[in-house]
Design a protein around this motif. Sequence first.
Motif, PDB file in Angstrom:
ATOM      1  N   SER A  69       1.113  12.298  -1.817  1.00 60.10           N
ATOM      2  CA  SER A  69      -0.425  10.546  -2.572  1.00 60.10           C
ATOM      3  C   SER A  69       0.889   9.827  -2.342  1.00 60.10           C
ATOM      4  O   SER A  69       1.087   8.645  -1.952  1.00 60.10           O
ATOM      5  N   LEU A  70       1.501   9.473  -2.976  1.00 55.50           N
ATOM      6  CA  LEU A  70       2.931   8.918  -3.491  1.00 55.50           C
ATOM      7  C   LEU A  70       2.687   8.150  -1.814  1.00 55.50           C
ATOM      8  O   LEU A  70       3.564   7.086  -1.785  1.00 55.50           O
ATOM      9  N   SER A  71       3.168   8.887  -0.888  1.00 52.82           N
ATOM     10  CA  SER A  71       3.490   8.106   0.470  1.00 52.82           C
ATOM     11  C   SER A  71       2.734   7.856   0.576  1.00 52.82           C
ATOM     12  O   SER A  71       2.750   7.071   2.537  1.00 52.82           O
ATOM     13  N   GLU A  72       1.783   7.420   0.150  1.00 55.39           N
ATOM     14  CA  GLU A  72       0.352   6.806   1.345  1.00 55.39           C
ATOM     15  C   GLU A  72      -0.084   5.158  -0.102  1.00 55.39           C
ATOM     16  O   GLU A  72       0.101   3.890   1.128  1.00 55.39           O
ATOM     17  N   TRP A  73       0.110   5.844  -1.306  1.00 55.69           N
ATOM     18  CA  TRP A  73      -0.683   4.497  -1.764  1.00 55.69           C
ATOM     19  C   TRP A  73       0.931   3.709  -2.504  1.00 55.69           C
ATOM     20  O   TRP A  73       0.516   2.613  -2.978  1.00 55.69           O
ATOM     21  N   THR A  74       1.500   3.553  -2.466  1.00 59.33           N
ATOM     22  CA  THR A  74       2.826   3.714  -3.115  1.00 59.33           C
ATOM     23  C   THR A  74       3.825   2.402  -2.321  1.00 59.33           C
ATOM     24  O   THR A  74       3.161   3.015  -0.960  1.00 59.33           O
ATOM     25  N   TYR A  75       4.824   1.445  -2.539  1.00 61.76           N
ATOM     26  CA  TYR A  75       4.784   0.861  -2.078  1.00 61.76           C
ATOM     27  C   TYR A  75       5.663   1.358  -0.881  1.00 61.76           C
ATOM     28  O   TYR A  75       6.401   0.998   0.182  1.00 61.76           O
ATOM     29  N   SER A  76       6.365   2.111  -1.762  1.00 63.50           N
ATOM     30  CA  SER A  76       7.416   3.083  -1.118  1.00 63.50           C
ATOM     31  C   SER A  76       8.569   3.882  -0.731  1.00 63.50           C
ATOM     32  O   SER A  76       9.103   4.375  -0.325  1.00 63.50           O
ATOM     33  N   THR A  77       7.902   4.907  -2.286  1.00 68.86           N
ATOM     34  CA  THR A  77       8.352   5.986  -1.814  1.00 68.86           C
ATOM     35  C   THR A  77       7.690   7.019  -1.077  1.00 68.86           C
ATOM     36  O   THR A  77       6.260   7.042  -0.981  1.00 68.86           O
ATOM     37  N   ILE A  92      12.791   9.529  -0.885  1.00 63.80           N
ATOM     38  CA  ILE A  92      13.490   8.357  -0.551  1.00 63.80           C
ATOM     39  C   ILE A  92      12.139   7.162  -1.587  1.00 63.80           C
ATOM     40  O   ILE A  92      10.933   7.140  -0.801  1.00 63.80           O
ATOM     41  N   ASP A  93      12.677   6.180  -1.659  1.00 59.50           N
ATOM     42  CA  ASP A  93      12.791   5.172  -2.548  1.00 59.50           C
ATOM     43  C   ASP A  93      13.585   3.772  -1.810  1.00 59.50           C
ATOM     44  O   ASP A  93      14.797   3.693  -1.060  1.00 59.50           O
ATOM     45  N   THR A  94      12.554   3.617  -0.317  1.00 62.82           N
ATOM     46  CA  THR A  94      12.914   2.342   0.435  1.00 62.82           C
ATOM     47  C   THR A  94      13.200   0.756  -0.042  1.00 62.82           C
ATOM     48  O   THR A  94      14.070   0.305   0.576  1.00 62.82           O
TER      49      THR A  94
END
Length: 214
Positions: A69-77, A92-94
């Motif tokens: 879910s972090l890949s959907e709602w966070t800005y960059s992870t 990855i953290d862009t």
Amino acid sequence: MKIDERKLSDIPGLVRGEQIGSDEVMARCAAVTQADHSYQDFYRDYCTVQGYIDCPPQDVFAYLENIHSLSEWTYSTRDFEPTDVPDVYRGIDTLGVDTKIFTKVVANADSLTVDYHCAWDQDEELWMVYLMRVVPAELVLNRSGSVVLWTNCRHPYYSENPYPETAPASRTAWVGDMWGIFGPGHGIELDNLKAILEYRHANGIPVGPHLLSS
């Protein structure tokens, strides 16, 4: 593992790295800070954001406890995959050039808590801890839905990278350099969480996260 970006394209108002550049998101964060108070004066060593989400607490919890879910709602992870360390995923953290982020989800279904234990670059010490609690809105607001509370504590490592030997040579910034915009930045991400969950709940779509088929 990659999420299915098509499943997010119909949700209005998301602020994610795929749609909004980092310069613009930093400007948005700076715009909401108070000019007459320093960030340290206002937040000190803690940063808490909170908000109401029109989605059942159990669904919110189930969404949050899924690492993808972090890949959907966070800005960059993005793009979390399991590692050889039990329960630890590498993504990855862009926000950081060539930056890996290691994350372990520690969740409790009885108390509806989801904690993300993270670190840039290495998995030996997951010192960046994101504490999240889902509260039934019926209990505190006398309405259906959920209240989400999210707190970060300013670990000493935010001031200086404790593992400089693991950092990519191409990266000059450190995650702690952004502590001054954690409040507004996390507010943007909480708005993303709200938009995704409310949209899917209102439209009878499983909350997800929605992954690409392998």
